[in-house]
Motif scaffolding. Structure first.
Motif, short mmCIF file in Angstrom:
data_model
loop_
_atom_site.label_atom_id
_atom_site.label_comp_id
_atom_site.label_asym_id
_atom_site.label_seq_id
_atom_site.Cartn_x
_atom_site.Cartn_y
_atom_site.Cartn_z
N ARG A 4 0.78 -1.17 0.07
CA ARG A 4 -0.12 0.08 -0.07
C ARG A 4 0.99 1.48 -0.03
O ARG A 4 0.49 2.09 -0.57
CB ARG A 4 -0.97 -0.03 1.23
N GLY A 39 -4.56 -6.86 -3.64
CA GLY A 39 -5.00 -6.54 -2.40
C GLY A 39 -6.11 -5.47 -1.78
O GLY A 39 -6.96 -5.48 -0.85
N PHE A 40 -6.37 -4.63 -3.00
CA PHE A 40 -7.72 -4.00 -2.93
C PHE A 40 -8.95 -4.37 -2.78
O PHE A 40 -9.19 -5.49 -3.67
CB PHE A 40 -7.54 -2.70 -3.95
N GLU A 41 -9.90 -4.01 -2.07
CA GLU A 41 -11.12 -4.67 -2.10
C GLU A 41 -12.10 -4.01 -2.73
O GLU A 41 -12.97 -3.31 -2.69
CB GLU A 41 -11.61 -4.53 -0.49
N GLY A 42 -11.72 -3.83 -4.28
CA GLY A 42 -12.64 -3.00 -5.14
C GLY A 42 -12.37 -1.56 -5.20
O GLY A 42 -11.58 -1.19 -4.69
N PRO A 43 -12.94 -1.09 -6.28
CA PRO A 43 -12.76 0.49 -6.69
C PRO A 43 -13.11 1.32 -5.49
O PRO A 43 -12.32 2.26 -5.27
CB PRO A 43 -13.99 0.75 -7.86
N LEU A 44 -14.04 1.04 -4.78
CA LEU A 44 -14.55 2.00 -3.51
C LEU A 44 -13.13 2.05 -2.53
O LEU A 44 -12.93 3.20 -1.92
CB LEU A 44 -15.74 1.58 -2.91
N ASP A 45 -12.53 0.89 -2.48
CA ASP A 45 -11.43 0.93 -1.61
C ASP A 45 -10.23 1.71 -1.84
O ASP A 45 -9.67 2.34 -1.47
CB ASP A 45 -11.00 -0.65 -1.27
N ASP A 87 -15.32 -4.07 -12.56
CA ASP A 87 -15.75 -3.15 -11.83
C ASP A 87 -15.06 -2.08 -11.73
O ASP A 87 -15.35 -0.67 -11.37
CB ASP A 87 -16.62 -3.69 -10.45
N ARG A 125 -20.52 7.69 0.53
CA ARG A 125 -20.20 6.26 0.58
C ARG A 125 -18.91 5.95 0.94
O ARG A 125 -18.58 4.92 1.59
CB ARG A 125 -20.21 5.70 -0.86
N GLU A 127 -17.15 7.83 3.11
CA GLU A 127 -17.30 7.98 4.52
C GLU A 127 -17.99 6.93 5.42
O GLU A 127 -17.55 6.39 6.26
CB GLU A 127 -17.98 9.20 4.94
N ARG A 128 -19.08 6.29 4.65
CA ARG A 128 -19.40 5.09 5.19
C ARG A 128 -18.63 3.96 5.37
O ARG A 128 -18.60 3.15 6.34
CB ARG A 128 -20.95 4.91 4.52
N LEU A 129 -18.07 3.86 4.32
CA LEU A 129 -16.87 2.59 4.09
C LEU A 129 -15.89 2.86 5.20
O LEU A 129 -15.87 1.88 6.04
CB LEU A 129 -16.36 2.54 2.64
N ARG C 101 -9.25 -8.75 6.19
CA ARG C 101 -9.78 -7.57 6.06
C ARG C 101 -11.32 -7.64 5.66
O ARG C 101 -12.25 -6.89 6.27
CB ARG C 101 -9.12 -6.50 5.09
N ILE C 124 -22.16 -1.34 0.45
CA ILE C 124 -21.49 -0.50 1.28
C ILE C 124 -19.93 -0.80 1.03
O ILE C 124 -19.02 0.34 0.93
CB ILE C 124 -21.48 -0.88 2.97
N ARG C 125 -19.42 -1.98 0.78
CA ARG C 125 -18.14 -2.21 0.47
C ARG C 125 -17.80 -1.94 -0.79
O ARG C 125 -16.43 -1.97 -1.25
CB ARG C 125 -17.86 -3.67 1.04
N GLY C 126 -18.58 -1.82 -1.64
CA GLY C 126 -18.43 -1.57 -3.30
C GLY C 126 -17.77 -2.74 -3.76
O GLY C 126 -16.95 -2.43 -4.82
N VAL C 127 -17.98 -4.11 -3.24
CA VAL C 127 -17.50 -5.22 -4.00
C VAL C 127 -18.31 -6.33 -3.72
O VAL C 127 -18.82 -6.23 -2.63
CB VAL C 127 -15.94 -5.20 -3.55
N LEU C 187 -24.50 7.56 8.98
CA LEU C 187 -23.68 6.55 8.29
C LEU C 187 -24.25 5.26 8.40
O LEU C 187 -23.43 4.26 7.91
CB LEU C 187 -22.21 6.56 9.03
#
Lengths: 275, 214, 214
Positions: A4, A39-45, A87, A125, A127-129, C101, C124-127, C187
């Motif tokens: 990271r 390692g990333f959990e998707g685009p939001l991450d 995605d 979103r 912020e929520r994550l 995680r 929420i997790r976007g995945v 939230l």
């Protein structure tokens, strides 16, 4: 997380979303990203990580800048021929759209949420994550069972006392007794009248008859009169007599003959000199 | 016991926890341990300067007369359920099973023919009666030994008990329905012997070979 | 073997034990069990006429501040070593694989948003949530299926269990750290603050903290 860190490095260098020519070191860093995308959990991450690199409260993050950072990331990934999952590309397309709307004056005819609303929603979103990520960390930081708090190490084993109770009802009792009485009353009768001829009976009978049988005689002629009429009894007697015939042939006391398929089976005594 | 660690060879770097705190520690250590622990093992887990023996003794006293007590086995200590409460941990499971065919038939013969000897039961059933079957009926409190028969060998007889009458809802064994009633109830085959041809598919027809006794 | 009394439902034959004795019994039963027990489960082991709830409360008070304390997790109770003594007991730790995680986040989302559907977790997790992650949480007995959501497709919801509360030392899901702040900040909602219910297809927007057990 070392990967990271490498990744953050890459983008800290290009905060405005423009990537210059990569030096050898940059290239190494970018290749570390390959691992890192895993390692990333998707685009939001990824977006959350990018937003943090802006070093502002998530509520004040620049969505425009964030969109550019993300698009730069996708460009970079393409250039390095990194395969991105669908995605990530969908997010890129959406952010490109959002970016264009944020930059252009709003069209009064356009329906649906405004670009600012969409941006606010994305910020929310993120912020929520982040809130959930922190909640997870706080949860893990609690006094966990069998790490900070312990159950009894040697719990007493529960002994299980199994008691078997045998049960029966009056009707079971009466049925049982009736069963015994039925057996007593009818057993001899049933035994004699059962429409079954046993092979033993047939052998006995056939041996008694065969002494006279010097010429071929058909199987059916050996059946006793009382076993010829009722089909069930006739079937049983035929089978038993056939088995008896085979047995006598095996013992060398008789000979069998069948002249065509499904033809009559005939039997005669075996001549004494032929033995 | 003196509480002053002053004259210890190695002075502790930190003051040892108060004895109440040591007591809590011993309590937790013993509770979480998978095996009984010796005072030395407990001491090894406590901070320096603790007096495991004293703390242990305080814990022991605290649990005296409780539902769980601190007990010593050899040189080791462990929490144990108070001896008088062991029964709380035993779960009773009552399982009801139908009486075996041998047992119910034996019981029926005793009920109808009492007092009856074992030889007589065997004669009526046409099969040997195992001792286990009779024991089971006696244990179930449905059958007991009656007076000995005044015949050679003075064999024991069996009779049914009050418990039997109670369970089957009978005033006396004489209330058991007679053969005619059984027949009327359809329990006995009511075809007089020697008449119609019995149906071989009739389940009441005895087979050529008896089922092995169960 | 003693004959069981036929009539269990009848009034108790003996007066119920004094409350001090009931307290000892509850102590013994809870000490003996690793798993938390509900008052009903405890009552089932005590003699008739005992007041498990009252005895439980007495035991709880008795152990307050001790090295071992009586903890409530949802509707169940268990003795656990005091959290401040965890450092003493490090050698009792059973190594478990650390959670990924994804699993930690999913668990937090289920705990804070319960009852929550898989689609909501994914939003929420976007995945996508892998089946393995949910399976792992269910296998650890931290998460279970809740009631289906009364929306098209009737999706399953996930809720946290008493095992979760026990593991993380929570009396109830209402005690989750920071719950109120998160809720006040909006939230834990499905839509940003100020935005109206966005989805007319989804009239029953899930509400936080429906009691998972009702």
């Amino acid at each position: 997380m070392p990967e990271r860190a490498a990744w953050d490095q890459l983008f800290r260098d290009v905060p405005d979303g423009r990537t210059g020519a990569l030096t050898g070191d940059d290239k190494t860093a970018a290749e570390a990203l390959v691992v890192d995308v895993e390692g990333f959990e998707g685009p939001l991450d990824i977006l959350l990580t990018l937003a943090r690199s802006q070093k502002v409260d998530l509520r004040h993050v620049s969505i425009l800048q964030l969109a550019e950072q993300y698009l730069a990331f996708v460009e970079e990934a393409k250039r390095l021929r990194i395969e991105l999952a669908a995605d990530y590309l969908v997010m890129a397309a959406w952010l490109a759209y959002l970016k264009s709307r944020l930059l252009l004056p709003p069209e009064p005819t356009e329906e649906g949420p405004s670009a600012e609303e969409l941006a606010a929603r994305l910020a929310w979103r993120l912020e929520r994550l982040e809130a959930m990520r922190e909640a997870g960390a706080r949860l893990m930081g609690r006094d966990q069972l069998e790490r900070d708090r312990f159950a009894r190490g040697a719990p007493d084993t529960q002994t299980l006392r199994r008691t078997v109770i045998y049960d029966a009802s009056l009707i079971d009792l009466l049925r049982a007794y009736s069963r015994i009485k039925t057996r007593d009353d009818y057993r001899p009768l049933h035994m004699n009248r059962a429409p079954v001829m046993t092979p033993e009976e047939a052998i006995e009978r056939l041996r008694g008859l065969i002494g006279d049988v010097l010429d071929w005689r058909t199987l059916s002629s050996f059946l006793p009169a009382s076993w010829r009429e009722d089909p069930k009894r006739r079937r049983s007697a035929t089978a038993a007599t056939f088995v008896a015939m085979l047995e006598l042939v095996r013992r060398g006391e008789a000979e069998l003959r069948q002249q065509e398929v499904f033809g009559e089976i005939t039997l005669r005594r075996r001549a004494a000199d032929a033995r | 016991m003196p509480d002053e660690p002053e004259d210890d060879a190695a002075a502790p770097l930190f003051p040892s926890p108060p004895i109440e705190e040591q007591e809590r520690m011993v309590e937790a250590v013993l509770f979480a341990s998978r095996e009984p622990l010796t005072p030395a093992e407990i001491a090894a887990r406590l901070p320096q300067g603790c007096d495991a023996a004293q703390a242990l003794e305080r814990v022991r006293r605290r649990y005296e007369g409780r539902g769980v007590t601190l007990e010593q086995a050899g040189n080791s200590w462990a929490f144990r359920t108070a001896a008088d409460l062991g029964w709380l941990l035993a779960r009773e499971v009552v399982e009801t099973r139908p009486l075996s065919r041998a047992a119910i038939e034996t019981l029926a013969i005793i009920a109808y023919h009492q007092p009856v000897t074992r030889a007589e039961i065997e004669d009526i059933r046409g099969v040997a009666v195992s001792k286990g079957t009779l024991d089971l009926l006696i244990e179930r409190n449905w059958v007991r030994l009656g007076r000995r028969r005044m015949t050679p060998g003075r064999p024991s007889t069996y009779v049914v008990t009050e418990g039997f009458l109670d369970h089957f809802g009978l005033e006396s064994a004489r209330d058991l329905p007679g053969l005619k009633e059984l027949r009327d109830a359809g329990l006995l085959d009511n075809v007089p012997p020697g008449e119609a041809e019995p149906d071989p598919d009739d389940p009441n027809q005895p087979r050529m070979f008896e089922d092995p006794d169960d």
